[in-house]
Design a protein around this motif. Sequence first.
Motif, mmCIF file in Angstrom:
data_model
loop_
_atom_site.group_PDB
_atom_site.id
_atom_site.type_symbol
_atom_site.label_atom_id
_atom_site.label_comp_id
_atom_site.label_asym_id
_atom_site.label_seq_id
_atom_site.Cartn_x
_atom_site.Cartn_y
_atom_site.Cartn_z
ATOM 1 N N LYS A 68 0.821 -1.219 0.000
ATOM 2 C CA LYS A 68 0.000 0.000 0.000
ATOM 3 C C LYS A 68 0.855 1.269 0.000
ATOM 4 C CE LYS A 68 -4.184 -1.998 2.054
ATOM 5 N NZ LYS A 68 -4.048 -3.208 1.278
ATOM 6 N N ILE A 69 1.942 1.220 -0.756
ATOM 7 C CA ILE A 69 2.806 2.404 -0.899
ATOM 8 C C ILE A 69 2.294 3.177 -2.115
ATOM 9 C CG2 ILE A 69 5.181 3.179 -1.421
ATOM 10 C CD1 ILE A 69 6.052 0.500 0.023
ATOM 11 N N GLU A 70 1.782 4.386 -1.862
ATOM 12 C CA GLU A 70 1.103 5.091 -2.949
ATOM 13 C C GLU A 70 1.842 6.319 -3.464
ATOM 14 O OE1 GLU A 70 -2.781 5.674 -1.337
ATOM 15 O OE2 GLU A 70 -3.329 3.580 -1.715
ATOM 16 N N ASN A 71 2.975 6.654 -2.831
ATOM 17 C CA ASN A 71 3.655 7.883 -3.245
ATOM 18 C C ASN A 71 4.730 7.652 -4.324
ATOM 19 O OD1 ASN A 71 5.172 6.542 -1.184
ATOM 20 N ND2 ASN A 71 6.467 8.359 -1.011
ATOM 21 N N ILE A 72 4.831 6.414 -4.820
ATOM 22 C CA ILE A 72 5.788 6.147 -5.908
ATOM 23 C C ILE A 72 5.007 5.557 -7.079
ATOM 24 C CG2 ILE A 72 7.894 4.888 -6.579
ATOM 25 C CD1 ILE A 72 8.399 4.805 -3.433
ATOM 26 N N LYS A 73 5.110 6.217 -8.236
ATOM 27 C CA LYS A 73 4.313 5.786 -9.384
ATOM 28 C C LYS A 73 5.221 5.475 -10.570
ATOM 29 C CE LYS A 73 0.284 7.831 -10.083
ATOM 30 N NZ LYS A 73 -0.688 8.926 -10.364
ATOM 31 N N PHE A 74 4.930 4.392 -11.253
ATOM 32 C CA PHE A 74 5.760 3.981 -12.395
ATOM 33 C C PHE A 74 5.056 4.263 -13.726
ATOM 34 C CE2 PHE A 74 8.024 0.316 -9.921
ATOM 35 C CZ PHE A 74 8.686 1.270 -9.162
ATOM 36 N N TYR A 75 5.865 4.661 -14.703
ATOM 37 C CA TYR A 75 5.392 4.942 -16.062
ATOM 38 C C TYR A 75 6.396 4.311 -17.025
ATOM 39 C CZ TYR A 75 2.934 8.587 -13.489
ATOM 40 O OH TYR A 75 2.167 9.261 -12.577
ATOM 41 N N ARG A 76 5.917 3.716 -18.123
ATOM 42 C CA ARG A 76 6.839 3.109 -19.082
ATOM 43 C C ARG A 76 6.501 3.563 -20.500
ATOM 44 N NH1 ARG A 76 5.945 -0.705 -14.685
ATOM 45 N NH2 ARG A 76 3.808 -0.278 -15.306
ATOM 46 N N LEU A 77 7.547 3.899 -21.229
ATOM 47 C CA LEU A 77 7.403 4.390 -22.605
ATOM 48 C C LEU A 77 8.174 3.441 -23.517
ATOM 49 C CD1 LEU A 77 7.053 6.531 -24.862
ATOM 50 C CD2 LEU A 77 8.658 7.968 -23.655
ATOM 51 N N TYR A 78 7.475 2.926 -24.549
ATOM 52 C CA TYR A 78 8.082 1.918 -25.438
ATOM 53 C C TYR A 78 8.153 2.489 -26.851
ATOM 54 C CZ TYR A 78 6.090 -1.095 -21.698
ATOM 55 O OH TYR A 78 5.720 -1.652 -20.493
ATOM 56 N N PRO A 79 9.250 3.184 -27.194
ATOM 57 C CA PRO A 79 9.297 3.728 -28.555
ATOM 58 C C PRO A 79 9.718 2.676 -29.576
ATOM 59 C CG PRO A 79 10.841 4.875 -27.056
ATOM 60 C CD PRO A 79 10.415 3.598 -26.396
#
Length: 274
Positions: A176-187
Amino acid sequence: MLKNKVAIITGGSEGIGFGIASALASQGTHVYLVARTEEKLKKAKNEIIGRGGKAEIRPADITDIESMKEIIENVYKDNGHLDIFVNNAGAWKSQSLDTPFADIWKLVEFNMKAPFELTHYLASRFRSEKHNTLKVLTVVSQAALQVMDSGLGYGPAKMGLVAELFHLENELRRKKIENIKFYRLYPNTVATEKMMDAIRNNQVQNPVNLESVVDVAIDLLSDKTPTRDIRIGYYPRNGIVRTYLPSNPDDFYHQTKTTEEVVDSSFTPKDLLK
Ligand SMILES: NC(=O)c1ccc[n+]([C@@H]2O[C@H](COP(=O)([O-])OP(=O)(O)OC[C@H]3O[C@@H](n4cnc5c(N)ncnc54)[C@H](OP(=O)(O)O)[C@@H]3O)[C@@H](O)[C@H]2O)c1
């Protein structure tokens, strides 16, 4: 939304990393550029400052994790917050059965171990800093989504990196750790400055312009997209297309749950040569 934020961008002196850093800086983010070559970093910094942005440089090799930890700590200490970390540094090399295994493994360490270890460190370090929301954007590649020729080191490294990130994200969710968010970009293939000669000589298939890739990064970090995983590329039939991939770790293998958006139907790679 990106005003007065603080961001570290690895590989920020050129190519996609510099594109993302410039765009963030133009929206008011204070950017810290990390790369190995100081001269290139200084040039990049001056370009951003010349356009009114805030930029600083931190020369380092991302595989030197202790130096990277020191940079992260100091940037956090100096600003009192760290909002964005862009895991961008990485590189493709043609590797086949004839490539010595040590070289293949070195490429895996650079493209997978280093960004994973950095993300693991960031997640551990910032999990209890509840006041600090940290967005970690990783620039992956189409090579994470399909098997490609001569990619013995690069392909599995990018695939493995995505698998590690989803597992790490699942751990954050479980705790329940909500202050770290991941995003991934696949060019898919991108028309960076380094690629332009190959594009002029017709050695590169279907490159997409850098601006469209940078736009995806900015939309992701602004939480304006339907998912946190986006592939971007040029396809001769449709133009420039964003593919929204599922971001829920439970859907990792359900790549059929995707939606597509044509962002520019008129673009053709010939436009890059004008
Ligand atoms: N270009 C494409 O077509 C494409 C397509 C899909 C995915 N990608 C991915 O996008 C990312 C960026 O690629 P790019 O084509 O924009 O790269 P690029 O133009 O070659 O720029 C690479 C940047 O990373 C830095 N760098 C290289 N090795 C480093 C290290 N060990 N430690 C710290 N910095 C390092 C470079 O500076 P120094 O050399 O001075 O360190 C430079 O700033 C990579 O992860 C790549 O796999 C690229």
